[in-house]
Write a protein that holds these residues in place. Sequence first.
Motif, mmCIF file in Angstrom:
data_model
loop_
_atom_site.group_PDB
_atom_site.id
_atom_site.type_symbol
_atom_site.label_atom_id
_atom_site.label_comp_id
_atom_site.label_asym_id
_atom_site.label_seq_id
_atom_site.Cartn_x
_atom_site.Cartn_y
_atom_site.Cartn_z
ATOM 1 N N TYR A 112 0.873 -1.175 0.000
ATOM 2 C CA TYR A 112 0.000 0.000 0.000
ATOM 3 C C TYR A 112 0.907 1.221 0.000
ATOM 4 N N ILE A 113 0.701 2.100 -0.988
ATOM 5 C CA ILE A 113 1.535 3.291 -1.180
ATOM 6 C C ILE A 113 0.665 4.521 -0.969
ATOM 7 N N PRO A 114 0.984 5.352 0.022
ATOM 8 C CA PRO A 114 0.164 6.550 0.252
ATOM 9 C C PRO A 114 0.400 7.616 -0.817
ATOM 10 N N ALA A 115 -0.553 8.534 -0.931
ATOM 11 C CA ALA A 115 -0.443 9.655 -1.865
ATOM 12 C C ALA A 115 0.802 10.472 -1.531
ATOM 13 N N GLY A 116 1.472 10.976 -2.559
ATOM 14 C CA GLY A 116 2.665 11.790 -2.371
ATOM 15 C C GLY A 116 3.955 10.994 -2.322
#
Length: 177
Positions: A112-116
């Motif tokens: 899971y890769i967060p925004a930014g």
Amino acid sequence: MKFEELSIRGAYLIELQPIQDERGFFARSYCNKEFKENGLNPQIVQCNVSYNFHKGTIRGMHYQADPYEETKLVRCIRGAIYDVIIDLRADSESYLQWAAVELTGDLRKMLYIPAGVAHGFQTLQDDTEVFYQMGNYYEPSAARGVRWDDPAFNIKWPLRCTNISEKDAAYGAFELQ
């Protein structure tokens, strides 16, 4: 699902919790409620597939600029990848740090890769396929990237780069915002 936070704030390695019997297994790979309970953005608006012919191929490092930033849920469904993220959020305690995980079709873990946060990967096997679930729509005018070999990050790729797109190879050196 089991959620393990990585060194990049808000990034998680997610492991399936299979229920196995003589037929094989069943496992949940996404649950809106569990994502919310773990502080992750549960929104999925688009799904993408990347198929890669050759080992050593690099795709990345990609992200979208504000206001089109996107979360990603990435899973290798065939073959194996070295999946890399770089925190480009100036207000983050992990700003400019990178982290990597190995994802394989056999292990069935997800990132899971967060925004930014910029994302890219290198294939570790021929005939590798990657499945992406995206939290925002692709917006060509917001598409950005940083060099996969930028000395500002000094990413330790496991293999020599054998294939990269002209666009990815042309990204300039990272400049502080």
